[in-house]
Scaffold this motif. Structure first.
Motif, PDB file in Angstrom:
ATOM      1  N   GLU A  76       0.819  -1.225   0.000  1.00 34.68           N
ATOM      2  CA  GLU A  76       0.000   0.000   0.000  1.00 34.68           C
ATOM      3  C   GLU A  76       0.843   1.262   0.000  1.00 34.68           C
ATOM      4  N   ASP A  77       2.002   1.231   0.661  1.00 35.68           N
ATOM      5  CA  ASP A  77       2.836   2.431   0.743  1.00 35.68           C
ATOM      6  C   ASP A  77       3.966   2.446  -0.290  1.00 35.68           C
ATOM      7  N   GLU A  78       3.935   1.510  -1.234  1.00 32.85           N
ATOM      8  CA  GLU A  78       5.009   1.420  -2.218  1.00 32.85           C
ATOM      9  C   GLU A  78       4.798   2.400  -3.358  1.00 32.85           C
ATOM     10  N   ARG A  79       5.744   3.294  -3.547  1.00 26.49           N
ATOM     11  CA  ARG A  79       5.712   4.256  -4.642  1.00 26.49           C
ATOM     12  C   ARG A  79       6.941   4.059  -5.506  1.00 26.49           C
ATOM     13  N   TRP A  80       6.731   3.897  -6.805  1.00 26.15           N
ATOM     14  CA  TRP A  80       7.865   3.671  -7.695  1.00 26.15           C
ATOM     15  C   TRP A  80       8.580   4.978  -7.983  1.00 26.15           C
ATOM     16  N   ASP A  81       9.882   4.893  -8.153  1.00 27.90           N
ATOM     17  CA  ASP A  81      10.703   6.073  -8.423  1.00 27.90           C
ATOM     18  C   ASP A  81      11.119   6.075  -9.892  1.00 27.90           C
ATOM     19  N   VAL A  82      11.883   7.104 -10.260  1.00 27.49           N
ATOM     20  CA  VAL A  82      12.279   7.294 -11.652  1.00 27.49           C
ATOM     21  C   VAL A  82      13.045   6.084 -12.187  1.00 27.49           C
ATOM     22  N   ASP A  83      13.703   5.344 -11.308  1.00 26.09           N
ATOM     23  CA  ASP A  83      14.503   4.193 -11.736  1.00 26.09           C
ATOM     24  C   ASP A  83      13.701   2.900 -11.771  1.00 26.09           C
ATOM     25  N   PHE A  84      12.365   2.958 -11.828  1.00 19.68           N
ATOM     26  CA  PHE A  84      11.583   1.732 -11.673  1.00 19.68           C
ATOM     27  C   PHE A  84      11.864   0.710 -12.772  1.00 19.68           C
ATOM     28  N   MET A  85      12.097   1.152 -14.002  1.00 18.79           N
ATOM     29  CA  MET A  85      12.401   0.181 -15.065  1.00 18.79           C
ATOM     30  C   MET A  85      13.819  -0.367 -14.925  1.00 18.79           C
ATOM     31  N   HIS A  86      14.742   0.464 -14.461  1.00 21.77           N
ATOM     32  CA  HIS A  86      16.090  -0.025 -14.189  1.00 21.77           C
ATOM     33  C   HIS A  86      16.048  -1.128 -13.135  1.00 21.77           C
ATOM     34  N   PHE A 176      -2.414  -0.341 -12.116  1.00 23.97           N
ATOM     35  CA  PHE A 176      -2.621   0.947 -12.764  1.00 23.97           C
ATOM     36  C   PHE A 176      -1.853   2.068 -12.082  1.00 23.97           C
ATOM     37  N   TRP A 177      -2.000   2.196 -10.770  1.00 22.94           N
ATOM     38  CA  TRP A 177      -1.431   3.371 -10.110  1.00 22.94           C
ATOM     39  C   TRP A 177       0.092   3.306 -10.012  1.00 22.94           C
ATOM     40  N   GLY A 178       0.657   2.109  -9.917  1.00 26.74           N
ATOM     41  CA  GLY A 178       2.116   2.019  -9.932  1.00 26.74           C
ATOM     42  C   GLY A 178       2.676   2.599 -11.220  1.00 26.74           C
ATOM     43  N   TRP A 179       2.077   2.206 -12.340  1.00 26.67           N
ATOM     44  CA  TRP A 179       2.499   2.681 -13.663  1.00 26.67           C
ATOM     45  C   TRP A 179       2.144   4.146 -13.881  1.00 26.67           C
ATOM     46  N   ASN A 180       0.905   4.526 -13.601  1.00 26.84           N
ATOM     47  CA  ASN A 180       0.418   5.857 -13.956  1.00 26.84           C
ATOM     48  C   ASN A 180       1.085   6.953 -13.138  1.00 26.84           C
ATOM     49  N   ARG A 181       1.235   6.743 -11.853  1.00 20.59           N
ATOM     50  CA  ARG A 181       1.784   7.803 -10.992  1.00 20.59           C
ATOM     51  C   ARG A 181       3.230   8.126 -11.335  1.00 20.59           C
ATOM     52  N   ILE A 182       4.033   7.098 -11.642  1.00 20.79           N
ATOM     53  CA  ILE A 182       5.433   7.412 -11.922  1.00 20.79           C
ATOM     54  C   ILE A 182       5.589   8.078 -13.284  1.00 20.79           C
ATOM     55  N   TRP A 183       4.807   7.642 -14.286  1.00 20.24           N
ATOM     56  CA  TRP A 183       4.918   8.286 -15.596  1.00 20.24           C
ATOM     57  C   TRP A 183       4.449   9.742 -15.549  1.00 20.24           C
TER      58      TRP A 183
END
Length: 266
Positions: A76-86, A176-183
């Motif tokens: 629930e508290d996991e937010r992806w950062d700019v390096d998520f694809m790396h 959805f939100w993992g992908w959408n929020r970081i982009w």
């Protein structure tokens, strides 16, 4: 095909990875690993991986990244950062391959974010892959990409998109939100892997639809400028998902690419 699960340790917790094998009995055939898009999963590919593998007589491996499909959802508290694809390319993919005891060089077939992850993996581990096929990959962020991802956010909030995605994911919100929020995160506008692809040594096939709503042809043309062994295929009357819009063209191009570049059997 039977759904299997592998366990990896990632982000300080145990994560399960959903995967299926295609035609494992073809023991001497090339292995193609399919890496899905930013909202994809094993189920979202539908029967395309099986079609491609059957056409070429190949084996296949299709998996859902963490947060997608039947793999472990995001915390629930996991937010992806700019390096998520790396992190997917440098941490998750090697851990998954280790968990299933992969002992060979696979061919990677990556769509969209999965294409970018394939490029990053091949750049970091240049001798670990036989070749890569990237379909509508991203190597930098464009205005058209961000604009359409913003439209996807509105659709998720106002239409039945959550219910439709729920057919392919245990948690549509996780995917959805993992992908959408970081982009849509402002610092992500600076994300760029053009210099990193210089390190790729394996054969590359880069395909994109001329009418791709999530990126211009500069995405694949930029790869070709950096990686001279790249073959480009630009597909007319085709959007962001060539394997759905023009599956026959994608399959023929992929089979020709693999057969031209595979090592002869002893």
């Amino acid at each position: 095909m039977t759904t299997e699960f592998a366990s990896i340790r990632w982000r300080e917790r145990d994560v399960r990875i959903e995967f299926v094998r295609i035609a494992p009995e073809r023991t001497n055939a090339p292995l193609v690993v399919f890496l899905h898009e930013g909202l994809g999963s094993v189920a979202m590919w539908k029967d395309f991986p099986e079609q491609l593998c059957d056409a070429g007589g190949y084996r296949g491996l299709v998996f859902s990244r963490p947060a997608y499909g039947q793999s472990t959802p995001r915390a629930e508290d996991e937010r992806w950062d700019v390096d998520f694809m790396h992190r997917q390319a440098h941490e998750v993919l090697p851990a998954f391959f280790h968990a299933i005891d992969l002992q060979e060089k696979p061919w990677l077939f990556g769509h969209s974010d999965g294409g970018s992850i394939s490029l990053l993996y091949a750049a970091r581990f240049p001798h670990a892959v036989a070749g890569i096929v990237v379909v509508a990959p991203h190597i930098f962020v464009e205005d058209v990409t961000v604009a359409n991802i913003e439209e996807a956010r509105k659709a998720y909030q106002t239409t039945d998109l959550p219910q439709r995605l729920g057919k392919y994911h245990d948690s549509a919100d996780s995917a959805f939100w993992g992908w959408n929020r970081i982009w849509l995160h402002p610092p992500f506008r600076q994300w760029n892997i053009e210099a990193e692809v210089d390190a790729i040594r394996c054969p590359v096939l880069a395909m994109q639809g001329v009418d791709d709503e999530y990126g211009t042809l500069e995405q694949i043309r930029g790869i070709a400028r950096r990686v001279p062994q790249t073959q480009l295929v630009e597909i007319r009357d085709c959007g962001h998902s060539p394997h759905r819009d023009q599956p026959e063209n994608v399959i023929v191009a992929t089979l020709n690419f693999i057969e031209r570049n595979r090592s002869p059997q002893p």
